[in-house]
Design an enzyme around this catalytic site. Structure first.
Site, PDB file in Angstrom:
ATOM      1  N   ASP A 537     130.122  41.453  65.608  1.00  0.00           N
ATOM      2  CA  ASP A 537     128.924  42.288  65.813  1.00  0.00           C
ATOM      3  C   ASP A 537     129.353  43.746  65.985  1.00  0.00           C
ATOM      4  OD1 ASP A 537     126.169  42.286  68.252  1.00  0.00           O
ATOM      5  OD2 ASP A 537     126.542  43.426  66.425  1.00  0.00           O
ATOM      6  N   ASP A 721     114.772  44.533  62.653  1.00  0.00           N
ATOM      7  CA  ASP A 721     115.051  45.898  63.124  1.00  0.00           C
ATOM      8  C   ASP A 721     115.833  46.637  62.050  1.00  0.00           C
ATOM      9  OD1 ASP A 721     115.308  47.717  65.732  1.00  0.00           O
ATOM     10  OD2 ASP A 721     117.222  47.746  64.684  1.00  0.00           O
ATOM     11  N   ASP A 797     111.215  49.280  64.264  1.00  0.00           N
ATOM     12  CA  ASP A 797     110.796  47.898  64.510  1.00  0.00           C
ATOM     13  C   ASP A 797     109.770  47.483  63.464  1.00  0.00           C
ATOM     14  OD1 ASP A 797     112.233  47.223  66.967  1.00  0.00           O
ATOM     15  OD2 ASP A 797     110.999  48.782  67.889  1.00  0.00           O
ATOM     16  N   GLU A1088      74.503  72.658 106.815  1.00  0.00           N
ATOM     17  CA  GLU A1088      73.358  72.270 105.993  1.00  0.00           C
ATOM     18  C   GLU A1088      73.223  70.747 105.954  1.00  0.00           C
ATOM     19  OE1 GLU A1088      71.206  74.222 104.763  1.00  0.00           O
ATOM     20  OE2 GLU A1088      72.068  76.203 104.446  1.00  0.00           O
ATOM     21  N   ASP A1108      67.321  74.676 101.435  1.00  0.00           N
ATOM     22  CA  ASP A1108      67.635  75.899 100.692  1.00  0.00           C
ATOM     23  C   ASP A1108      69.110  75.914 100.287  1.00  0.00           C
ATOM     24  OD1 ASP A1108      68.893  76.276 103.080  1.00  0.00           O
ATOM     25  OD2 ASP A1108      68.243  78.355 103.345  1.00  0.00           O
ATOM     26  N   ASP A1234      72.857  78.808  56.864  1.00  0.00           N
ATOM     27  CA  ASP A1234      72.132  77.562  56.624  1.00  0.00           C
ATOM     28  C   ASP A1234      70.640  77.878  56.617  1.00  0.00           C
ATOM     29  OD1 ASP A1234      71.785  74.891  56.165  1.00  0.00           O
ATOM     30  OD2 ASP A1234      71.727  74.349  58.287  1.00  0.00           O
TER      31      ASP A1234
END
EC number: 3.4.23.47
Length: 1471
Positions: A537, A721, A797, A1088, A1108, A1234
């Site tokens: 290999d 591969d 791949d 508030e 308000d 247009d």
């Protein structure tokens, strides 16, 4: 060394080592500091023995003290060291340098006060030396001491006009007269070239002085004349005259300081000549210590002739910018403007001795490891070297390189033509033969004519004339000596593999079997006598086998493979017998699916891997216009890296991936090497960043990775591969020159060897796009020929899936492999996957199902921010298949600004979430493949804590799952979140399957419709069905649109004092009830909310509340059900209890009944009354023109919330959101046109794309003639170069084309909603009609109202770029374009010139500055960001490359009239 060793006694030496260099610092004094001080004393003409006593140190300090304020860093360090030694001799206890300095300076001051007034010299105010001394009221000249002159000469001789000469001259010449300075210059015997440069500067400056100080009229008898330039230079003046000029009471002239400044200008010029290194070129090397880099930087900085502000900028920016990446990363973490001490402290460990020691230790360890000697090398060592014979002429006694005979053509090895010896087939045996592009060998065994098939053979195999034809045969010598080797390749496999023996091929080495690679190269080997079958290999670094025992002398090791990481035992120096040859090498044993001999053993056997280059036409590549290739010098590399790179490059050159660069190639890119993961092998990297910057841009051809859920279900699947993908694609020959790089040699023993890439290099920006393009061209014909086969390719791949029979499927795969091999691509067998499970893109595939590869969550004691980020990434990856994955509380751990290495503390909720995820991941989850024709469905489910999960499925077959937990608003509700979930799923489905699924949502149709009717925010609502899966999404309370009748109305308000943080909240009702609550540590918004909550608590089941505050109104109107605010959560709980609630908002307190009253109620002592007088005029303006929010803010100065409410309160301006589309061409001359229709009339509309300016009018008919007339009218008013329209008959008519041709504009056509479309004018048609609807009742005819609407849109609609109206924006753009063109035309005359200038009375030349304008009396220049006006007489204009003719040195150096005529005629000034 006598004086050096006797400076301090043993006891005093111990005391010295206790003194710190800095207060509170760690470093202390040691003997090396004394040795350094002794060496430095010699530079100042001081004896070493002075350091041995207190009195001697006192004398040294009296000499150095006056020089300290203007001295260099070395001088100050010497003074500090002597102070410490003085204190030790005086037996003064000191802790650090600062204490010693204070004590020594106190003694010096006391001794000076004790001196008699008549004998103590009074220093002139300008300096610390005393050539001129005041004695008894008279100034007396004292000649310079020999010690001073000796120090000056030594400084020049040692530094050779380095940067230190200028500050040294400043220190030594302080207070000197021109006579003394000339004496210093005359002492310099050598360096006459530098002296001549200084003389020329003196003459030039003297001439300038005379020009600026003309001679006055006749002087009275006895009066001292004013100095001329030659007087200042000391050539026509006496010492007495110089002293009188310097110290006279009225109008003193510091001739000494002026002359010193002239000399400094000359010295700086010499420094630049002797030291040509620019400050910009000072860069830190990869392994250079930061302190060494700082020394070089400041040395060059001191040679720069510029003002302190520029030097300060260089220190703050260039010092960090030019550091190496390691130091730069540390320096950027110090924040803005760190001190030099902080930078030196932070970077002292980088590139220093410690790091070098680690590198040396690592290199030494590798060097001491005995390397296995190859068999051939051992044979050569064993035998004696024979007589040297020349390969060129055949004579004995010299080599071919030394041969003087004519070069013999052809190969020196075999004598044949067509190749050289390095590529001779009889000399070079490789693991794979290099196949030519013209004649390719088939990879399949049925091709009998394939000559040059891929083979394995060891070096120096067959002798000359050896026949190696026939891809499936064994060469004759090998066949005769290999026993059963012929059976090894019979039909690609053999039942019995016998050991092969080899024969020595005479003195040429040995012959080994050569066999075809159309099947896996599996051989039988013996490892310590144990037989095994192994795969050769070449893609593996190491060798791993299973099923054998080699004893207990091993090292545990973890290696990575296709199936993940494997625990192995590593044995060194193991005897291996393979193909009849014995070698000793390192081998590992472990649980491997196949026994492998990697490159460590194959290299010992002499095998090499030769990759073919693909037969693919190179893609043409160019640099960006006006750019050139990189020319970056190679930085220094360590010896081990040079050797590793040399080995890699030689291998790549043999394989045809690199070739030598010719000597005419000027380009270069740095190369370096890093260790691979196993730390045993090296990887070559090229720093292509500069080349990537100048290379043309490429298109991203593949925008994402394929997903297995999008694959159709097939019977058979195969995965293969493409090996060394990039190195299989040829690079454009014309572009190869820019990839050149250099391999340096150790100690510069030889010129560096230069290479260029012949294939796609890794790291270059064009490699991915070109590879994908090439692969698509290769696979397209195959896809068309096999339309029923699915081929998924992502980079290297490839997945093949089909419903064919096993034999047919295998045949297709073989054909594809053969196609790739014929084109030059390799398909490694070790990565070929024929049987399930197939490991592909992080997934495991089976023919009927798929799942994720095994996910293992990390277990750590200490977690950092980076660890959490990786963990969330893994969980998000798993969420595509595992339902129920949650990350909300884990993500909260790293909220805010945190560094990657910062430690993270886990919360209980996050830990519980992680444990729950671990339980989910332990379960097996599988996904299915997509089936054509089956409806795609998406089911959404709501979990706790606002986390959503969904699954996309076909019936009961789950294709994919996912989660959603983003909360973009602090206060939100389930319907809004559900809308985000639906949008995410829709986009995901379009990408993967190309269709929108049918949605099953946990919400009732009434709730969904009610919410979207009132709060419509998106342009797309999919088809959906109701699913009764609890918990359902509901709207929690009934918020009505109109006020409730006969119900109490509450007016709420809150206020806060910003200084004290005290506030009040309260309400007033229409029935006279009120309430106020005092608040502490609050804000206006919180007050508030408190008032609103009070009203809810005190009101009945139905209530009207008037606020308000836009803040409160915005929260309540969104009907939130989820919030992180406790106060808002309380409000939600109170609102759920109500039967019906009406909430209204009013913008003002004046004249609004209860709202005004409650404002007075809560404002007492808290805030001032806010006057809003401009609200009514703004409302009237809006009712008339219907302008937008920004126009009201700009014109009336209203708060944006008030202006927004005025627009929102207008029933004619209420509209839904608009979709966002692609970008369009927005150049200045681009218009879109247009036609639209309204009330039976034709309206022609033209829009200026960049500004939004609109031209509109009613035309009688929609014909080409009317359109052409409108176009001519438009072109007569505004600049137009490009007109974009649709394909209507009137726009494509001959009339319009003729008008466009006559005007000289380009006309293009398109379709809606494309980047080159007329989408801008389409949208403007919509806005125009809306505007007409708003003002339709203000005019009778449609013609009039169209023009009125256009006026409103052009002049009453503010916003966008620059916050302008479209009319203002268009005029601004036209004006800007004209200014740019004007200045560009003017700047062309001056862009190649730079200006040196003087300011005020400062005689020092500054610059260079950029020339912007040249007038008769002055020039306009740009220095940095500042623009200055300089008189012509104080400016010098030169070409920026130097060496040109000076234009402005004064009236005597240029003809003013000629220059003025040249400027008026528009010519470029000559340099």
């Amino acid at each position: 060394m006598g004086a050096r060793s006797s400076v301090l006694s043993g006891k005093k030496t111990d005391e010295l080592e206790k003194v710190r260099l800095r207060p509170g610092g760690k470093k202390r004094y040691c003997l090396k500091h004394i040795i350094w001080a002794v060496n430095e004393l010699d530079r100042f003409g001081l004896a070493e023995s002075l350091l041995e006593s207190k009195e001697g140190c006192h004398k040294i300090l009296t000499v150095l003290a006056p020089l300290v304020p203007t001295g260099s860093e070395n001088l100050k360090s010497l003074f500090n060291t002597v102070c410490v030694i003085y204190c030790l001799h005086a037996e003064e206890k000191v802790k650090d340098t600062e204490e010693a300095k204070k004590i020594a300076q106190r003694h010096l001051a006391a001794d000076t006060e004790k001196m008699p007034a008549t004998s103590r010299p009074t220093a002139p105010p300008s300096g610390g030396n005393y050539p001129v001394q005041q004695i008894a009221g008279n100034y007396v000249h004292m000649p310079l001491s020999p010690r001073t002159l000796n120090a000056w000469v030594k400084l020049v001789e040692e530094k050779k006009f380095g940067a230190e000469v200028v500050p040294g001259f400043q220190a030594l010449s302080e207070g000197c007269t021109p006579y003394d300075i000339n004496q210093m210059l005359n002492c310099v015997g050598d360096h006459q070239a530098a002296m001549q440069i200084i003389r020329e500067i003196i003459n030039e400056e003297a001439a300038d002085w005379d020009q600026q100080h003309p001679i006055p009229g006749p002087l009275p008898a006895g009066q001292l004349r004013d100095p001329r330039g030659s007087d200042i230079a000391g050539t026509t003046s006496t010492v007495e005259e110089q002293i009188q000029w310097m110290y006279r009471a009225q109008n003193p002239v510091p001739v000494g300081n002026i002359y010193r400044r002239w000399i400094q200008i000359g010295l700086q010029k010499c420094v630049r000549m002797y030291n040509p290194t620019n400050i910009l070129d000072i860069k830190q090397g990869p392994k250079e210590p930061f302190q060494s880099y700082v020394d070089r930087f400041y040395k060059s900085l001191r040679a720069e002739q510029t003002d302190p502000a520029v030097k300060n900028w260089m220190t703050q920016t260039l010092l960090i910018q030019n550091a190496n990446p390691d130091c730069k990363l540390v320096l950027k973490g110090l924040g803005m403007n760190p001190t030099l001490e902080e930078m030196l402290t932070a970077c002292q460990g980088i590139g220093g001795p410690g790091q070098k020691a680690r590198l040396m230790a690592e290199a030494l360890k590798e060097a001491l490891t005995p390397a296995p000697i190859p068999f051939a090398a051992a044979q050569q060592k064993a035998g004696k070297r024979g007589t040297v014979t020349c390969w060129n002429c055949g004579k004995v006694g010299h080599t071919a390189k030394q041969c003087r005979a004519p070069r013999r053509q052809g190969c020196w090895k075999c004598g044949k033509q067509g190749h050289i010896m390095s590529k001779c087939p009889e000399r070079q045996a490789g693991f794979l033969r290099v196949r030519t592009l013209g004649k390719e060998a088939s990879q399949l065994p049925h091709d009998p004519s394939a000559s040059g098939s891929d083979t394995i053979c060891t070096p120096d195999g067959p002798s000359r004339g050896h026949d190696t034809s026939g891809g499936d045969t064994i060469c004759a010598p090998c066949r005769s000596s290999s026993g059963d080797a012929e059976k090894l390749h019979e039909d690609g496999e053999t039942a019995e593999r016998e050991p092969r023996e080899t024969l020595q091929g005479g003195d040429r080495g040995f012959a080994a079997p050569q066999f075809s690679l159309w099947r896996r190269p599996v051989v039988r080997a013996c490892i310590e006598g144990q037989p095994v079958e192994v795969l050769l290999d070449t893609g593996a670094d190491d060798s791993i086998v299973a099923g054998i025992e080699l004893g207990s002398n091993y090292t545990p090791k973890i290696v990575g493979g296709i199936g993940g990481f494997i625990n192995t035992k590593e044995y060194k120096d193991v005897e291996i017998e393979v193909v009849g040859k014995r070698v000793r090498a390192t081998i590992m044993t472990g649980d491997t699916p196949i026994n492998i001999f990697g490159r460590n053993i194959l290299n010992t056997l002499g095998m090499t891997l030769n990759f073919p280059v693909a037969k693919i036409e190179p893609v043409k590549v160019k640099l960006k216009p006006g750019k050139d290739g990189p020319k970056i010098r190679q930085w220094p590399l360590s010896k081990e890296k040079i050797l590793a790179l040399k080995e890699i490059c030689e291998k790549m050159e043999k394989e045809g991936q690199l070739e030598e660069a010719p000597p005419t190639n000027p380009y270069n890119t740095p190369t370096f090497a890093i260790k691979k993961r196993d730390k045993n092998k090296w990887r070559m990297l090229i720093d292509f960043r500069e080349l990537n910057k100048v290379t043309q841009d490429f298109t991203e051809v593949q925008l994402g990775i394929p997903h297995p859920a999008g694959l159709a279900e097939k019977r058979r699947i195969t995965v293969l591969d493409v090996g060394d993908a990039y190195f299989s694609i040829p690079l454009d020959p014309n572009f190869r020159q820019y990839t050149a790089f250099t391999l340096p040699s150790i100690n510069n023993a030889e010129p560096g060897k230069r290479y260029i890439y012949k294939v796609l290099p890794q790291g270059w920006k064009g490699s991915p796009a070109i590879f994908q393009y090439s692969m698509r061209k290769v696979l397209d014909p195959f896809r068309k020929a096999n339309s029923d086969v699915i081929i998924i390719q992502y980079m290297d791949d490839i997945l093949i899936a089909s419903d064919r029979s096993d034999l047919e499927h295998d045949r297709v795969v073989s054909q594809l492999k053969e196609l790739l091999n014929d084109m030059g691509f390799s398909t490694p067998e070790e990565k070929f996957q024929k049987d399930p499970p197939f490991k592909w893109m992080g997934y495991e595939l089976w023919p009927k199902r798929w799942k994720l590869q095994k996910i293992q969550l990390p277990e750590k004691e200490v977690w950092t921010v980076n660890d959490i980020q990786k963990l969330v990434g893994v969980l998000n990856w798993a969420a595509q298949l595992f339902p129920g994955i949650k990350t909300r509380h884990i993500c909260k751990l790293i909220r805010g600004k945190m560094t990657l290495t910062e430690e993270v503390q886990w919360t209980e909720l996050a830990e519980a979430e992680l444990q729950e995820n671990k339980i989910i991941l332990e379960q097996e989850q599988e996904g299915s493949y997509y089936k054509e024709g089956v409806p795609l469905e998406a089911t959404v489910q709501k979990n706790l804590a606002n986390q959503w999960t969904y699954k996309i499925h076909q019936g009961n077959r789950i294709l994919k799952v996912g989660k959603y937990a983003k909360v973009k608003n602090t206060h939100t509700n389930g319907v809004r979140l559900l809308a985000h979930v639906v949008q995410k799923i829709g986009k995901e489905a379009l990408v993967i399957w190309g269709e929108i699924p049918v949605f099953h949502l946990p919400v009732e149709r009434e709730t969904w419709d009610q919410w979207w009717t009132d709060y419509w925010q998106v342009t797309w609502i999919p088809e959906w069905d109701f699913v009764s899966t609890p918990p359902l999404v509901r709207l929690a309370y009934n918020l009505v649109k109109d006020p409730l009748e006969k119900v109490e109305t509450y007016y709420t308000d809150g206020s806060c004092n910003r200084a004290s943080k005290e506030g009040k909240a309260g309400y007033v009702t229409d029935r006279g009830k009120d309430k106020v609550k005092v608040l502490e540590q609050t804000t206006n918004q919180q007050a508030e909310l408190e008032a609103f909550a009070l009203a809810l608590q005190d009101s009945g089941p139905q209530v009207n509340i008037i606020v308000d505050s836009q803040y409160v109104m915005g929260i309540v109107a969104g009907q939130p059900t989820e919030t992180e605010s406790p106060l808002v959560n309380q409000i939600i709980e109170e609102m759920i209890k109500k039967e019906a609630i009406y909430v209204g908002w009013v913008p003002a307190h004046r004249g609004l009944g209860g709202n005004q009253e409650v404002d007075h109620l809560v404002s007492q002592g808290i805030r001032q009354v806010l006057f809003l007088e401009k609200i009514e005029p703004a409302q009237e303006e809006h009712e008339k023109y219907h302008g937008n929010v920004k126009e009201l803010v700009h014109k009336f100065g209203l708060p944006q919330l008030v202006a927004k409410q005025i627009v929102n309160s207008c029933d004619k301006c209420q509209q839904k959101g608009e979709a966002v589309h692609g970008q369009v061409n927005a150049e200045l001359g681009t218009w879109q046109m247009d036609c639209t229709h309204l009330e039976g009339k034709v309206i022609i509309v033209a829009v200026h794309v960049a500004s939004g300016f609109i031209e509109a009018e009613v035309i009688p008919q929609e014909t080409g003639r009317q359109t052409a007339l409108f176009l001519l009218k438009l072109a007569s008013r505004w600049p137009i170069t490009h007109l974009h329209t649709d394909n209507g008959a009137n726009f494509t008519s001959q009339d319009v084309k003729m008008a466009a041709w006559w005007i000289g504009i380009e006309q293009t056509f398109g379709v809606p909603y494309n980047p080159q479309s007329q989408g801008v004018v389409e949208a403007m048609n919509h806005h125009l009609k809306n505007q007409i609807d708003r003002i339709r009742d203000q005019a009778v005819s449609i013609e009039t109202v169209v023009l009125m609407a256009a006026h409103c849109m052009n002049f009453k609609r503010r916003g966008g770029i620059g916050d302008m109206t479209p009319a203002e924006r268009l005029v601004n753009m036209i004006t800007t374009e004209q200014e740019i063109q004007f200045f560009q035309a003017k700047n062309l005359k001056f862009q190649n010139f730079q200006v040196y200038y003087r300011e005020g009375r400062d005689q020092l030349w500054k610059g260079p500055g950029e020339l912007l304008w040249k007038g008769e009396g002055a020039v306009l220049i740009k220095v940095g960001t500042e623009i200055k006006v300089i008189p012509r007489r104080k400016a010098k204009i030169i070409r920026h490359y130097g060496g040109g003719k000076e234009l402005d040195c004064g009236t005597d150096m240029e003809d003013t009239r000629q220059a003025r005529e040249m400027a008026q005629s528009g010519q470029v000034p000559e340099a």
